[in-house]
Design a protein around this motif. Structure first.
Motif, mmCIF file in Angstrom:
data_model
loop_
_atom_site.group_PDB
_atom_site.id
_atom_site.type_symbol
_atom_site.label_atom_id
_atom_site.label_comp_id
_atom_site.label_asym_id
_atom_site.label_seq_id
_atom_site.Cartn_x
_atom_site.Cartn_y
_atom_site.Cartn_z
ATOM 1 N N TYR A 16 -2.304 -6.277 1.440
ATOM 2 C CA TYR A 16 -1.153 -5.396 1.397
ATOM 3 C C TYR A 16 -0.031 -5.866 2.324
ATOM 4 C CZ TYR A 16 -4.077 -1.986 -1.045
ATOM 5 O OH TYR A 16 -4.876 -1.357 -1.962
ATOM 6 N N ASP B 28 0.825 -1.215 0.000
ATOM 7 C CA ASP B 28 0.000 0.000 0.000
ATOM 8 C C ASP B 28 0.853 1.257 0.000
ATOM 9 O OD1 ASP B 28 1.039 -0.142 2.561
ATOM 10 O OD2 ASP B 28 -0.757 0.690 3.495
ATOM 11 N N GLY B 29 2.182 1.107 -0.119
ATOM 12 C CA GLY B 29 3.085 2.245 -0.114
ATOM 13 C C GLY B 29 3.697 2.547 1.238
ATOM 14 N N THR B 30 3.408 1.740 2.272
ATOM 15 C CA THR B 30 4.010 1.939 3.587
ATOM 16 C C THR B 30 5.463 1.470 3.568
ATOM 17 O OG1 THR B 30 1.901 1.648 4.729
ATOM 18 C CG2 THR B 30 3.896 1.354 6.033
ATOM 19 N N LEU C 238 -3.960 -2.903 8.695
ATOM 20 C CA LEU C 238 -3.537 -2.934 7.304
ATOM 21 C C LEU C 238 -4.191 -4.123 6.599
ATOM 22 C CD1 LEU C 238 -1.485 -1.403 5.437
ATOM 23 C CD2 LEU C 238 0.127 -3.232 5.937
ATOM 24 N N ALA D 28 7.437 4.657 10.377
ATOM 25 C CA ALA D 28 6.764 4.393 9.109
ATOM 26 C C ALA D 28 6.742 5.651 8.245
ATOM 27 C CB ALA D 28 5.345 3.897 9.347
ATOM 28 N N HIS D 29 6.903 5.449 6.951
ATOM 29 C CA HIS D 29 6.794 6.511 5.963
ATOM 30 C C HIS D 29 5.847 6.016 4.879
ATOM 31 C CE1 HIS D 29 10.421 8.410 7.783
ATOM 32 N NE2 HIS D 29 10.789 7.147 7.940
ATOM 33 N N ARG D 30 5.366 6.925 4.054
ATOM 34 C CA ARG D 30 4.410 6.545 3.021
ATOM 35 C C ARG D 30 4.873 7.020 1.653
ATOM 36 N NH1 ARG D 30 -0.763 5.070 4.166
ATOM 37 N NH2 ARG D 30 -0.715 4.567 1.934
ATOM 38 N N VAL D 31 4.686 6.150 0.676
ATOM 39 C CA VAL D 31 4.876 6.496 -0.722
ATOM 40 C C VAL D 31 3.492 6.564 -1.358
ATOM 41 C CG1 VAL D 31 5.834 5.781 -2.949
ATOM 42 C CG2 VAL D 31 7.137 5.406 -0.846
ATOM 43 N N ARG D 32 3.215 7.619 -2.061
ATOM 44 C CA ARG D 32 1.893 7.799 -2.676
ATOM 45 C C ARG D 32 1.732 6.827 -3.836
ATOM 46 N NH1 ARG D 32 -2.265 8.172 -5.157
ATOM 47 N NH2 ARG D 32 -3.616 10.007 -5.398
ATOM 48 N N VAL E 88 3.497 -0.004 12.075
ATOM 49 C CA VAL E 88 2.612 -0.534 11.041
ATOM 50 C C VAL E 88 1.292 -0.898 11.689
ATOM 51 C CG1 VAL E 88 2.277 -2.309 9.299
ATOM 52 C CG2 VAL E 88 4.560 -1.388 9.712
#
Length: 420
Positions: free
Chosen positions: A403, A61-63, A399, A72-76, A395
């Motif tokens: 994913y 999911d981009g996590t 979730l 944790a970081h996110r990628v769109r 996390v």
């Protein structure tokens, strides 16, 4: 008058810039610093790589999970795209309208792959409905040492049999299109894993651990001969694949036997191609009626499908066989179904002669987003569970299961586009 005005940020001295870089614990922050301006990028390119920590984990999911700091970081990820890990720090996106591209998870750089998209469409690949023609693996070449200048390759494995290889890169005006090569059943077996290595692509068979290779002609895919598959390993690592009990290893007392649950190809730090076997306990089912199967519980508290040990073998091209190895020469291996890689422990804070593994088992444990993870010690055969963090607080347990298929992401000190 000029002396009264402070110097501009682009004129920051290189030694001061190096001090700032060393104090940035996050790779994402170091990439952003390089992207500020050309003088900073030029100065930073001459500095030694920053000390890296354990690789990160990527979820579909981009996590992105920084396991060393439990952050944790996110990628769109676009809503119209399905995400796959492609190794290193790259994601492969397949869009609903047929487009596909590579995305760098740290810089955000996007590389469209229109020619590859045409081949995927011809194979009737639909990422939203994967029952017929699923994408089972995506891998990107990590070194251009054996390829033409500025050439990079991406391979997409379909249904564990078909392989499509494409050159990729940002094309400037006047440059030719990417070249694609479709290998329909060229290898002739069900593929367990593929790996770019020394100018070739290697494919490993699930059935008997046969290893086959194709010389990629320095990336000139249009000039490959029609019959170019070379069988490197003619037979399995042993006549009968079984879990052995060596004196220095702890025996697993499971009385019903063990099975190989996965194979992985890894390039070692000393330039050797390794094959890993991942062992689990054999499932034992019993029932008086065909619709009431009962699985016997695991008495030590772990599910039967949990990883129990690894075997490691080294490719021997001269004699066409796999040679078993009992240590990793001090290196650490990071293994996951989408991506596996070796790393020097001194550069990542990892333990020597250990295999760090992550493998999602299923939706039975919603409170455990990391699933089957741990560290296997090659020296004594022990496995340390939950070694990456005491609790996966970064996390969310909510979730969605689809994913929860983590893959290693290997932060590298990358260069960003000159257009930034």
């Amino acid at each position: 008058m000029a002396a009264e005005h402070p110097s501009a940020w682009p004129d920051l001295p290189p030694d001061l810039l190096a001090t700032v870089l060393r104090r940035l614990p996050s790779l994402a922050d170091r990439v952003r610093l390089r992207a500020v301006c050309r003088p900073w990028r030029s100065s930073a390119s001459g500095l030694p790589p920053s000390h890296l920590h354990l690789p990160w984990l990527a979820f579909l999911d981009g996590t992105l999970l920084d396991v060393a700091n439990n952050a944790a970081h996110r990628v769109r990820i676009p809503d119209d795209a399905v995400c796959y890990s492609a190794g290193e720090n790259t994601l492969f996106l397949a869009h609903d309208d047929g487009r596909c591209s590579l995305v760098d998870v740290f810089s955000g750089a996007v590389t469209p792959l229109p020619e590859l998209a045409v081949h995927l469409h011809a194979c009737n690949v639909n990422p939203r409905y994967e029952l017929m023609q699923p994408i089972t693996k995506v891998v990107v070449s990590t070194s251009a040492a054996e390829l033409e200048e500025h050439c990079r390759l991406v391979a997409v494995v379909i249904q564990n049999r078909k392989v499509i290889i494409s050159t990729c890169g940002r094309r400037a005006a006047g440059e030719t299109n990417n070249a694609c090569l479709a290998l329909d059943d060229h290898f002739g077996f069900c593929i367990a894993d593929v790996k770019f290595f020394q100018g070739r692509i290697y494919a490993l068979s699930k059935a008997n651990e046969t290893l086959a290779a194709i010389d990629l002609n320095k990336g000139r895919l249009d000039d490959l001969p029609p019959c170019c598959v070379e069988v490197v390993i003619l037979r399995a690592a042993s006549e009968k694949i079984e879990m052995t009990h060596e004196p220095h290893l702890h025996e697993d007392p499971w009385p019903f036997g063990h099975v190989v649950a996965g194979w992985y190809l890894v390039v070692s730090n000393n330039g050797k191609l390794l094959m890993l076997r991942r062992w689990t306990r054999k499932r034992l089912l019993s029932s008086d009626h065909y619709d009431e199967w009962i699985e016997f519980p695991d008495p030590d508290g772990y599910e039967v499908k949990r990883t129990r040990r690894f075997d490691v073998f080294e490719m021997d091209r001269r004699y066409g066989r796999w040679n078993k190895v009992h240590d990793l020469d001090g290196q650490a291996l990071f293994v996951s179904p989408p991506c596996s890689k070796s790393a020097p422990p001194a550069g990542h804070g990892a333990r020597e002669d250990c295999i760090y593994f992550v493998h999602q088992m299923g939706p039975r444990r919603p409170e455990d987003p990391l699933g089957d993870s741990g560290v296997y010690n090659m020296r004594d055969g022990t496995i340390t569970r939950r070694p990456l963090m005491p609790e996966p607080a970064a996390v969310s347990a909510s979730l969605p299961w689809r994913y929860r298929f983590p893959a290693w992401v290997f932060p590298v000190e990358i260069e960003v586009s000159n257009s930034v």
